[in-house]
Design a protein around this motif. Structure first.
Motif, PDB file in Angstrom:
ATOM      1  N   GLU A  69       0.650  -1.351  -0.168  1.00  0.00           N
ATOM      2  CA  GLU A  69       0.065   0.085  -0.094  1.00  0.00           C
ATOM      3  C   GLU A  69       0.741   1.255   0.148  1.00  0.00           C
ATOM      4  O   GLU A  69       1.810   1.355   0.391  1.00  0.00           O
ATOM      5  CB  GLU A  69      -0.902   0.219   1.093  1.00  0.00           C
ATOM      6  N   VAL A  76     -11.413   5.790  -2.920  1.00  0.00           N
ATOM      7  CA  VAL A  76     -12.170   5.143  -3.788  1.00  0.00           C
ATOM      8  C   VAL A  76     -12.935   3.765  -3.117  1.00  0.00           C
ATOM      9  O   VAL A  76     -13.837   3.275  -3.351  1.00  0.00           O
ATOM     10  CB  VAL A  76     -11.345   4.739  -5.149  1.00  0.00           C
ATOM     11  N   ASN A  77     -12.010   3.339  -2.169  1.00  0.00           N
ATOM     12  CA  ASN A  77     -12.367   2.103  -1.500  1.00  0.00           C
ATOM     13  C   ASN A  77     -12.976   2.772   0.057  1.00  0.00           C
ATOM     14  O   ASN A  77     -12.232   3.257   0.870  1.00  0.00           O
ATOM     15  CB  ASN A  77     -11.340   1.239  -1.137  1.00  0.00           C
ATOM     16  N   LYS A 116     -14.212   1.538   2.532  1.00  0.00           N
ATOM     17  CA  LYS A 116     -13.901   0.865   3.547  1.00  0.00           C
ATOM     18  C   LYS A 116     -12.121   1.069   4.177  1.00  0.00           C
ATOM     19  O   LYS A 116     -12.086   0.811   5.337  1.00  0.00           O
ATOM     20  CB  LYS A 116     -13.817  -0.703   3.464  1.00  0.00           C
ATOM     21  N   LYS A 117     -11.808   1.664   3.361  1.00  0.00           N
ATOM     22  CA  LYS A 117     -10.368   2.537   3.716  1.00  0.00           C
ATOM     23  C   LYS A 117     -10.375   3.487   4.432  1.00  0.00           C
ATOM     24  O   LYS A 117     -10.766   4.475   4.169  1.00  0.00           O
ATOM     25  CB  LYS A 117      -9.321   2.318   2.531  1.00  0.00           C
ATOM     26  N   THR A 123      -3.669   7.650  -4.465  1.00  0.00           N
ATOM     27  CA  THR A 123      -4.671   6.896  -4.368  1.00  0.00           C
ATOM     28  C   THR A 123      -6.015   7.663  -4.720  1.00  0.00           C
ATOM     29  O   THR A 123      -6.035   8.917  -4.300  1.00  0.00           O
ATOM     30  CB  THR A 123      -5.254   6.456  -3.057  1.00  0.00           C
ATOM     31  N   GLY A 138     -18.129   8.940  -4.700  1.00  0.00           N
ATOM     32  CA  GLY A 138     -18.068   7.399  -5.068  1.00  0.00           C
ATOM     33  C   GLY A 138     -18.737   7.052  -6.357  1.00  0.00           C
ATOM     34  O   GLY A 138     -18.162   7.925  -7.194  1.00  0.00           O
ATOM     35  N   VAL A 185      -9.632   5.395 -11.919  1.00  0.00           N
ATOM     36  CA  VAL A 185     -10.770   4.665 -11.625  1.00  0.00           C
ATOM     37  C   VAL A 185     -11.485   4.114 -12.884  1.00  0.00           C
ATOM     38  O   VAL A 185     -12.475   3.340 -12.783  1.00  0.00           O
ATOM     39  CB  VAL A 185     -12.157   5.328 -11.141  1.00  0.00           C
TER      40      VAL A 185
END
Length: 203
Positions: free
Chosen positions: A24, A86-87, A89-90, A97, A136, A164
């Motif tokens: 990462e 973009v995620n 959950k992060k 990113t 999103g 993306v």
């Protein structure tokens, strides 16, 4: 003998795993060395302090709610921003990113404050940044809403180079400032606005 070889193999794998570098990207840090996180708001504080300071939303046209992202004149820290990777959950914001940027401003307009890239302005030759983006839903329909943060010298810079959409043709440029009609508007530029983040309500 087999048991001993198995133990040795597991030991080697564990050692390699623990010493292997993280895949990462590194996290973005604020001026106090703390990791930037989602669900938290931050001020964008220019590295070079002067008469122009933080960023905010201002009317850039004849209509009140035609809003663009600008660098304020003697405006202190300006308006705070929130960052959405973009995620979703992060929880940690990382360099390089894709993310959405929402700016908090009491402009009184009923519209999204997520950044998006405007269409090409033929008069100035610039792509300016305005509000009205979508949070999103990564893909070609939202390609103008995704930005990145990159390390730059003693601070950071915003970059427009979304990944993306693997088949979309995009411009890859830094986000800087351009003076137009008395406003320092954020726009794609060869000269980036270099800044650090300061957590809101932090003295």
């Amino acid at each position: 003998m087999k048991a001993a070889l198995l133990v040795l193999l597991l030991s080697v794998i564990t050692t390699f795993t623990n010493s292997a570098p993280s895949l990462e990207p590194e996290p973005v840090l604020d001026i106090n060395g703390k990791i930037l996180r989602t669900h938290t708001t931050y001020f964008v504080v220019p590295v070079k302090h002067g008469k122009y300071e933080g960023i905010s939303l201002e009317s850039t046209g004849n209509e009140k709610c035609q809003l663009g992202v600008v660098q304020q004149l003697y405006g202190g820290h300006g308006s705070a921003v929130a960052l959405f990777p973009v995620n979703p959950k992060k929880g940690v914001i990382r360099v390089s990113t894709d993310l959405n940027i929402a700016i908090f401003s009491t402009h009184g307009c009923d519209q999204s404050t997520v950044w998006q890239l405007e269409n090409y302005d033929s008069k100035t030759g610039k792509y300016f940044i305005k509000d009205g983006g979508v949070e999103g839903n990564p893909g070609p329909q939202t390609i103008r809403n995704w930005f990145k943060i990159e390390k730059h010298g003693r601070g950071y810079k915003f970059v427009y180079c979304p990944s993306v959409c693997s088949y979309c043709k995009v411009i890859c440029k830094d986000v800087g400032v351009y003076m137009v009609n008395g406003q320092r508007r954020l726009a794609l530029s060869d000269v980036p606005l270099v800044f650090n983040f300061k957590k809101e309500f932090t003295s």
